[in-house]
Design a protein around this motif. Structure first.
Motif, PDB file in Angstrom:
ATOM      1  N   GLY A  48      37.304  46.692  42.059  1.00 33.15           N
ATOM      2  CA  GLY A  48      36.989  46.408  40.664  1.00 33.15           C
ATOM      3  C   GLY A  48      37.324  45.038  39.918  1.00 33.15           C
ATOM      4  O   GLY A  48      36.644  44.412  38.620  1.00 33.15           O
ATOM      5  N   VAL A  49      38.723  44.720  41.312  1.00 34.25           N
ATOM      6  CA  VAL A  49      38.771  42.869  40.518  1.00 34.25           C
ATOM      7  C   VAL A  49      37.802  42.143  41.181  1.00 34.25           C
ATOM      8  O   VAL A  49      37.167  41.106  40.059  1.00 34.25           O
ATOM      9  CB  VAL A  49      39.853  42.334  41.166  1.00 34.25           C
ATOM     10  CG1 VAL A  49      40.432  40.817  40.437  1.00 34.25           C
ATOM     11  CG2 VAL A  49      40.862  43.372  40.861  1.00 34.25           C
ATOM     12  N   ARG A  51      34.170  42.971  40.586  1.00 35.67           N
ATOM     13  CA  ARG A  51      33.260  43.090  39.728  1.00 35.67           C
ATOM     14  C   ARG A  51      33.565  42.457  38.363  1.00 35.67           C
ATOM     15  O   ARG A  51      32.612  42.321  37.479  1.00 35.67           O
ATOM     16  CB  ARG A  51      33.036  43.995  39.623  1.00 35.67           C
ATOM     17  CG  ARG A  51      32.426  45.299  40.524  1.00 35.67           C
ATOM     18  CD  ARG A  51      32.630  46.861  40.761  1.00 35.67           C
ATOM     19  NE  ARG A  51      31.645  47.063  42.030  1.00 35.67           N
ATOM     20  CZ  ARG A  51      31.610  48.374  42.115  1.00 35.67           C
ATOM     21  NH1 ARG A  51      31.772  49.115  41.221  1.00 35.67           N
ATOM     22  NH2 ARG A  51      30.378  48.447  43.392  1.00 35.67           N
ATOM     23  N   THR A  52      34.923  42.613  38.091  1.00 33.48           N
ATOM     24  CA  THR A  52      35.370  41.338  36.430  1.00 33.48           C
ATOM     25  C   THR A  52      35.114  40.135  37.142  1.00 33.48           C
ATOM     26  O   THR A  52      34.990  39.277  36.208  1.00 33.48           O
ATOM     27  CB  THR A  52      37.145  42.604  36.425  1.00 33.48           C
ATOM     28  OG1 THR A  52      37.334  43.811  36.211  1.00 33.48           O
ATOM     29  CG2 THR A  52      37.529  40.912  35.928  1.00 33.48           C
ATOM     30  N   ARG A  53      35.996  39.842  38.373  1.00 34.36           N
ATOM     31  CA  ARG A  53      35.626  37.868  38.882  1.00 34.36           C
ATOM     32  C   ARG A  53      33.960  37.620  38.709  1.00 34.36           C
ATOM     33  O   ARG A  53      33.887  36.270  38.545  1.00 34.36           O
ATOM     34  CB  ARG A  53      36.379  37.491  39.358  1.00 34.36           C
ATOM     35  CG  ARG A  53      37.426  37.951  39.119  1.00 34.36           C
ATOM     36  CD  ARG A  53      39.261  37.196  40.459  1.00 34.36           C
ATOM     37  NE  ARG A  53      40.427  37.877  40.587  1.00 34.36           N
ATOM     38  CZ  ARG A  53      41.049  37.743  40.801  1.00 34.36           C
ATOM     39  NH1 ARG A  53      40.666  37.173  41.884  1.00 34.36           N
ATOM     40  NH2 ARG A  53      42.591  37.806  40.835  1.00 34.36           N
ATOM     41  N   ALA A  55      30.959  38.630  38.433  1.00 35.20           N
ATOM     42  CA  ALA A  55      30.206  40.167  37.489  1.00 35.20           C
ATOM     43  C   ALA A  55      28.042  39.406  38.469  1.00 35.20           C
ATOM     44  O   ALA A  55      27.662  40.677  38.455  1.00 35.20           O
ATOM     45  CB  ALA A  55      30.055  39.905  36.159  1.00 35.20           C
TER      46      ALA A  55
END
Length: 286
Positions: A48-49, A51-53, A55
């Motif tokens: 999740g981290v 895919r946030t940082r 993308a």
């Protein structure tokens, strides 16, 4: 290094969700990152981290057999992996992340189910199933060994359900093979299982650095990878001087005028002192 995974520990991932299982194909012309995942490892929080940082960089999870032991990393099938240690291979860099407690899997109506935890000695009367893919480093196996070793942990779990014996596995593996008719209890003196981040030692790429920062709990700004560089570039571009108000401009002009007058006065005083000195000198000579 933590000895017991906890969802409150920033270094330990949460239970894996279905979205983290979905592989992502590489975008045309762009980079991607392939990550091997050993059975039982739950990287959902770290994914999740990522895919946030990052993308724009697809992260593909590749499930591997526990007996792979880093082969997919060595042959460059993947860029890195979250694998069970030890690997027994050279040419790999390893960062140990956390350890898992061992648990004994038993039928729900088994006597062991009545306890919060058991010791190896308390399993002495049990038929012990020791699968061929077990990576726990036993000094002495508990109980009485089964006549044949199951080929896999999954096969051993099936035998436990059939009442043949018991098996000891890392806690996350017991969760992976959860069945309604089985339960598990911690084995207080059993060997623990270590999970590590693994990559080729001669290929510490920018994306590897990014993942290292994520598993170590670094913020985006403190990471050494491309996300931090992009944030720094964006921040520097955003730092534009703010326009002054009329009051600020007026005050600045007044300060400049005051400074100008003070400088002129100092200059005039210096010049006057020099002239006075010359005149006094001439009078003294007379």
């Amino acid at each position: 290094m933590p000895s017991d995974p906890s969802l409150d520990d920033p270094q330990v991932p949460e239970e894996q969700d279905s979205s983290a299982d979905q592989p992502i194909t590489e975008q045309a012309g762009g980079p991607s990152f392939r990550l091997a995942i050993a059975p039982g490892v739950t990287p959902a929080k770290w994914v999740g981290v990522w895919r946030t940082r990052l993308a724009d960089v697809p992260l593909e999870l590749v499930q591997v057999d526990v007996l792979d032991r880093g082969a997919v990393v060595t042959d460059r099938t993947v860029d890195a992996g979250l694998l069970r240690l030890p690997l027994g291979r050279e040419g790999l860099s390893v960062i140990p992340l956390y350890t898992e407690i061992p648990v004994v899997v038993v039928p729900k109506d088994h006597v062991v189910a009545a306890f919060d935890e058991v010791s190896s000695e308390e399993l002495a009367d049990e038929v012990f199933l020791h699968p061929l893919d077990d990576l726990l480093e036993w000094e002495t196996l508990p109980g009485t060994p089964a006549q044949e070793r199951p080929a896999t942990t999954a096969a051993a779990i099936e035998l436990v359900a059939a009442g043949v014996g018991v098996v000891v596995v890392p806690q996350s593996v017991a969760r992976l093979h959860h069945r309604k008719d089985l339960t598990y209890r911690p084995v207080s003196d059993g060997p623990q299982s270590r999970i590590g981040f693994v990559w080729p030692e001669d290929e510490t790429t920018e994306l590897v650095e990014e993942f290292i920062g994520i598993v170590r709990g670094r913020t985006a700004n403190s990471s050494r990878g491309r996300a931090a560089q992009q944030d720094a570039t964006k921040a520097s571009g955003d730092q534009q001087p703010k326009p002054r108000t009329k009051a600020q401009e007026k005050a600045a002009a007044a300060r400049r005028e005051t400074d100008r007058k003070a400088a002129a006065a100092r200059k005039a005083g210096t010049r006057g002192g020099k002239l006075t000195g010359k005149r006094l000198g001439k009078r003294g000579n007379r």
